[in-house]
Design a protein around this motif. Sequence first.
Motif, PDB file in Angstrom:
ATOM      1  N   ALA A 240      31.198  46.422 -56.327  1.00 44.98           N
ATOM      2  CA  ALA A 240      31.720  46.956 -57.594  1.00 44.98           C
ATOM      3  C   ALA A 240      31.363  46.040 -58.756  1.00 44.98           C
ATOM      4  O   ALA A 240      30.925  46.492 -59.824  1.00 44.98           O
ATOM      5  CB  ALA A 240      33.238  47.123 -57.495  1.00 44.98           C
ATOM      6  N   LYS A 241      31.546  44.746 -58.563  1.00 45.99           N
ATOM      7  CA  LYS A 241      31.249  43.781 -59.624  1.00 45.99           C
ATOM      8  C   LYS A 241      29.776  43.837 -60.020  1.00 45.99           C
ATOM      9  O   LYS A 241      29.434  43.920 -61.211  1.00 45.99           O
ATOM     10  CB  LYS A 241      31.609  42.374 -59.141  1.00 45.99           C
ATOM     11  N   GLU A 242      28.891  43.813 -59.036  1.00 43.40           N
ATOM     12  CA  GLU A 242      27.457  43.731 -59.347  1.00 43.40           C
ATOM     13  C   GLU A 242      26.968  44.982 -60.082  1.00 43.40           C
ATOM     14  O   GLU A 242      26.240  44.890 -61.069  1.00 43.40           O
ATOM     15  CB  GLU A 242      26.657  43.508 -58.064  1.00 43.40           C
ATOM     16  N   PHE A 243      27.367  46.146 -59.596  1.00 41.72           N
ATOM     17  CA  PHE A 243      26.887  47.383 -60.238  1.00 41.72           C
ATOM     18  C   PHE A 243      27.484  47.579 -61.632  1.00 41.72           C
ATOM     19  O   PHE A 243      26.780  47.944 -62.562  1.00 41.72           O
ATOM     20  CB  PHE A 243      27.216  48.602 -59.365  1.00 41.72           C
ATOM     21  N   THR A 244      28.786  47.314 -61.758  1.00 37.17           N
ATOM     22  CA  THR A 244      29.412  47.559 -63.072  1.00 37.17           C
ATOM     23  C   THR A 244      28.887  46.582 -64.115  1.00 37.17           C
ATOM     24  O   THR A 244      28.710  46.951 -65.272  1.00 37.17           O
ATOM     25  CB  THR A 244      30.946  47.436 -63.000  1.00 37.17           C
TER      26      THR A 244
ATOM     27  N   ARG B 232      24.785  58.755 -56.860  1.00 40.01           N
ATOM     28  CA  ARG B 232      23.373  58.544 -56.526  1.00 40.01           C
ATOM     29  C   ARG B 232      23.211  57.590 -55.352  1.00 40.01           C
ATOM     30  O   ARG B 232      22.248  57.666 -54.605  1.00 40.01           O
ATOM     31  CB  ARG B 232      22.634  57.973 -57.746  1.00 40.01           C
ATOM     32  N   VAL B 233      24.168  56.661 -55.252  1.00 35.73           N
ATOM     33  CA  VAL B 233      24.094  55.643 -54.199  1.00 35.73           C
ATOM     34  C   VAL B 233      25.468  55.484 -53.565  1.00 35.73           C
ATOM     35  O   VAL B 233      26.488  55.509 -54.264  1.00 35.73           O
ATOM     36  CB  VAL B 233      23.629  54.287 -54.791  1.00 35.73           C
ATOM     37  N   ILE B 234      25.474  55.317 -52.229  1.00 40.65           N
ATOM     38  CA  ILE B 234      26.731  55.079 -51.509  1.00 40.65           C
ATOM     39  C   ILE B 234      26.665  53.693 -50.864  1.00 40.65           C
ATOM     40  O   ILE B 234      25.722  53.397 -50.123  1.00 40.65           O
ATOM     41  CB  ILE B 234      26.955  56.110 -50.379  1.00 40.65           C
TER      42      ILE B 234
ATOM     43  N   ILE C 199      20.064  48.076 -57.396  1.00 37.69           N
ATOM     44  CA  ILE C 199      19.975  48.158 -58.864  1.00 37.69           C
ATOM     45  C   ILE C 199      18.512  48.250 -59.302  1.00 37.69           C
ATOM     46  O   ILE C 199      18.148  49.057 -60.148  1.00 37.69           O
ATOM     47  CB  ILE C 199      20.696  46.937 -59.502  1.00 37.69           C
ATOM     48  N   SER C 200      17.665  47.448 -58.677  1.00 35.18           N
ATOM     49  CA  SER C 200      16.237  47.504 -59.042  1.00 35.18           C
ATOM     50  C   SER C 200      15.638  48.870 -58.694  1.00 35.18           C
ATOM     51  O   SER C 200      14.820  49.407 -59.453  1.00 35.18           O
ATOM     52  CB  SER C 200      15.463  46.377 -58.352  1.00 35.18           C
ATOM     53  N   GLN C 201      16.099  49.444 -57.598  1.00 30.20           N
ATOM     54  CA  GLN C 201      15.597  50.764 -57.203  1.00 30.20           C
ATOM     55  C   GLN C 201      16.118  51.868 -58.127  1.00 30.20           C
ATOM     56  O   GLN C 201      15.408  52.822 -58.431  1.00 30.20           O
ATOM     57  CB  GLN C 201      16.012  51.059 -55.749  1.00 30.20           C
ATOM     58  N   LEU C 202      17.378  51.697 -58.548  1.00 28.82           N
ATOM     59  CA  LEU C 202      17.939  52.674 -59.496  1.00 28.82           C
ATOM     60  C   LEU C 202      17.184  52.612 -60.816  1.00 28.82           C
ATOM     61  O   LEU C 202      16.834  53.641 -61.399  1.00 28.82           O
ATOM     62  CB  LEU C 202      19.428  52.374 -59.734  1.00 28.82           C
TER      63      LEU C 202
ATOM     64  N   ALA D  80      14.237  51.630 -61.317  1.00 30.62           N
ATOM     65  CA  ALA D  80      12.861  52.109 -61.154  1.00 30.62           C
ATOM     66  C   ALA D  80      12.802  53.618 -60.918  1.00 30.62           C
ATOM     67  O   ALA D  80      11.723  54.188 -60.763  1.00 30.62           O
ATOM     68  CB  ALA D  80      12.196  51.365 -59.993  1.00 30.62           C
ATOM     69  N   GLY D  81      14.003  54.230 -60.863  1.00 26.05           N
ATOM     70  CA  GLY D  81      14.039  55.673 -60.654  1.00 26.05           C
ATOM     71  C   GLY D  81      13.762  56.111 -59.227  1.00 26.05           C
ATOM     72  O   GLY D  81      13.521  57.281 -58.952  1.00 26.05           O
ATOM     73  N   ILE D  82      13.781  55.160 -58.307  1.00 27.48           N
ATOM     74  CA  ILE D  82      13.498  55.497 -56.908  1.00 27.48           C
ATOM     75  C   ILE D  82      14.754  56.035 -56.213  1.00 27.48           C
ATOM     76  O   ILE D  82      14.682  56.926 -55.382  1.00 27.48           O
ATOM     77  CB  ILE D  82      12.933  54.266 -56.182  1.00 27.48           C
ATOM     78  N   LEU D  83      15.886  55.504 -56.575  1.00 27.19           N
ATOM     79  CA  LEU D  83      17.141  55.987 -55.978  1.00 27.19           C
ATOM     80  C   LEU D  83      17.848  56.929 -56.959  1.00 27.19           C
ATOM     81  O   LEU D  83      17.802  56.723 -58.171  1.00 27.19           O
ATOM     82  CB  LEU D  83      18.060  54.816 -55.635  1.00 27.19           C
TER      83      LEU D  83
END
Lengths: 175, 566
Positions: free
Chosen positions: B21-25, B298-300, B558-561, B563-566
Amino acid sequence: MEDINRRDILTGLTAMLGVSALSTIHANAIEVGFGFKPSGKNAIFNEQQMKIVELIANIIIPDTDTPGASKAGVHLYIDHMAGNWMTKDEASSLIKGIDKINTDKFTSLNHEEQVVFVQNLDDNRDKEQTYNTLKSYTVVGYYTSEIGSTLELNYDPVPGKYEEIPFDSVGKVWA
Amino acid sequence: MDNYDYDVIVVGSGMSGGWAAKEFTEKGFKVLILDRGLPIEHGDYKTENVAKWDMEFRGQHDREEAKREQNFQRTSYLYDDYTKHHFINDRENPYYSEEGRQFDWFRPSMVSGKSLIWGRQSYRWGEIDFKANKKDGYGCDWPIRYKDLEPWYDYVETFAGISGDNNDDVEILPNSKFQPPFVMNIVEREIKNRVESKFPGRNIICARVAHLTKPTEEQMELGRGQCQTRNECGRGCSFGAYFSSINATLPAAERTGNMTLRANALVQEVIYDPQTKKASGVRVTDIKTNENFTLTARVIFMCASSMSTVQILQNSRSETYNTGIGNTSGVLGHYIMDHLKGVEAKGTMPGYLEHYYKGRRPGGIYVPRYRNVNKQDTDFLRGYGFQGGASRSGWNDAIKREGIGADFKNANRQPGAWTFSLGMRGEGLPYFDNHMKLSETKTDKWGFPIAIMSTSWKENEWKIFEDARNTAVEMLEAAGLQNVVGINKPAPVGNSNHEMGGARMGLDPRTSYLNRWNQNHEVSNLFVTDGAAFASGACQNPSLTYMAVTARAADYAISQLKAGIL
C-alpha cells in the motif's frame, strides 16, 4: 536529561490517551494505599471462609515496612478467582479444604498459635493441597496488587530504556 | 483509471500488505487495501497501560471462555487477557489438520494482522539461504539471490527501524541498516566470550529487533517514538516504537490520500477474465453485514498471510483454472514450510548477584546458524539458530519458595540467580508432501471453504532437532552454566508462526507459481508477496524478508504500470 525526556514522553502519552492513562502511570505517586476493589460478582466465600483466607494470607505476607496481604485485599482477590475463574471442581475443592481448616478451630486460636499452625502447613505443603493453592494465590494476588506492585516491589511501567544497574541502587526486584 | 475501481487491490494489511500500500500510493496509484480483520486505529489499544490490578483476572485469561472461543489461539505464547482480542475467533474461523499431520495456525483478528502481534526479531537472509535449494536439490531454485534483495533490505530497514550492532561480523548473516542495539548484559557478554573462544565459528550477537532506539525524522513525522522497554508489545504500542503496519506503512499510505482501507472484508476469490487472461478483481464478503461485492483493479497484490493467500487462490476457480487461478504448474498449496521450534536449553550462571538491570528489553541475544556453513559438517542439510538471553527471576519464585511471614516477604524482594536460555529456530525443508487444500463440503459461515492442512516434519528435521539440543547443551556447559537442562519438545509445523510457501517463486513455470518478480507465471497482473511466495525458509525470522520482497515487487509492478504493460 533522561528524566526530562521521560517526563516529556509521559506528558505526550497522557495527551494521546487521555487522563485515565495518567492515573495508571502515576499510580506510584498518587494512588497508593488502595486494596483490591472487588466487583462482588459471583462472590463465593461465606464470612467464615473469607476470614480464614484473610488470616492465612496475612500470615504468609504480613504487614512489615509495607502493607501485607490483608490490606492489599488478597482474600477478596482469591474469592473473586474462586467464584469467577476457577472451575467448579477447583472452587469446591478449595472451599472444602478451607472448611476443613476450620474444623481444626483455626479461627479460635490466638495470633501466635495461628502462625505456628500456618508454619506447620508450610512445612508440609507437599501434602497440603488447599494450603498450596492458598499460598500460590496469595503470592500472585499480592504481587499483582497495587500495594504489592508499587509499595512492596519496584513498579516501573515505562522504563525508558534498558540499562545495566547495580542491584543495590534499587534493592528490590521489579514488579 | 479507465474501467477499474482502483489501480491496485492489496489483499491483507499486515507486514506485506502495508508495504504494498505504501509503495503504490506514494507513487500516485489509487490503492484499495482489504483486510478480513476488525477495524483498529493506531493508539486504539484497549489494554495498553492497564495495570494488572485493573484486569479482572490480573492478566490471566478466562480459561472456559478461551476454550470455547479461541481453543487453538489460546496456545500462543503471547495469548493472555491483554492480547486475546488481537487473535482470531477459532469457533467462527475453523480449519482442519489431517490426522497425524497437525499444522498450528495462529491468526490475527485485526487490521494490520500479525504485524500487531509479531515477535519483531529481524534478520536478513543471506547468500547461503537463496542458494540452498539449488545446492542440495530440495525445493526449486530461488529465482533471486541476495544481491537482488540487498538494496530492498536497505530500503525497508531505513523506514521500519531495526536495532542491532554494527560491529557484528557474521559471514552468513549480513548486517542491516541499524539503529543502536539493546545492549547485552554482563552475563550475556561473559557467555559470549566463553562460547566464542571455545567454539570457533559460533557467534553470540545482540538480538536484532524492529524497535526504534534512535528514531529518524521520517519515523518521528509518522508519530513514532523511541522504545520504552515496557515489553508489552502484543497489546499495541502508542509510541509506535516497534514496527507494525498500523503505525508505519499504513499511515504513510494514508497521508498520500491515495489509500482506501476496508476492514471486515473477507476476500473469497480472485476473479479471472479469460478474455484478457488477467485477474479482473476480487470477490469480497463483508463479515459484519454479509454483503457480497466485487471490486476491480489493474493489479492484484496478495498479502493475506501465507496460508490465507493460498486459501484464496485455491478458491479462485474458473473453467481455465479449476484448481486455482494461475495454477497450471499444480504447485499451489504445496511446499508449505515453517521453522523448527521446541528445542531449548537453559542453565544457571553462578555469581554476578550484584548486577541487575532496568527495563524490559524486546530481545536479548541471537546465535546465528553455524552448521553446514562452509562445508557439510553434519548428517543433515541446512541449519538452525537460537534466540535467547540472560535475566534474573522476580517475585514468581515466591510461589514455590518455602516459608511464611516477614522473612518470606523479604526473600521475595531479592531477584533470583541469573539464568540463561536458548530457543532454537531451525530450517524446515520444502516438501511437496506438506500441503493444504480446501474442503469440498465445508465452509465457514460466510461460505468460504475451510482449509485442510497436512504437514509433518521428516527425517532431516528430526536430525536438526536432535543436533540443536545437543549443541545448545554443549555450549551452555562449556560456558560454565550450572543445572543445564536441554528440552526437546518439537512443536508441530506452523507453531513458530513462520508459515511460508504454498505459492513459490521459481525460474520454471512448470514447477513454480511465481516468477522472480513475485508475479504469477500466467496471470501477469497477479502478485503474491507474502510468505507464500517463498521457495525455502532459511532459519531466520522471515518478516524482514517479506517486507523487502514486497517493496521490490511493488517497484517492478509500478514500472510495468507506467510502461503500460500492466
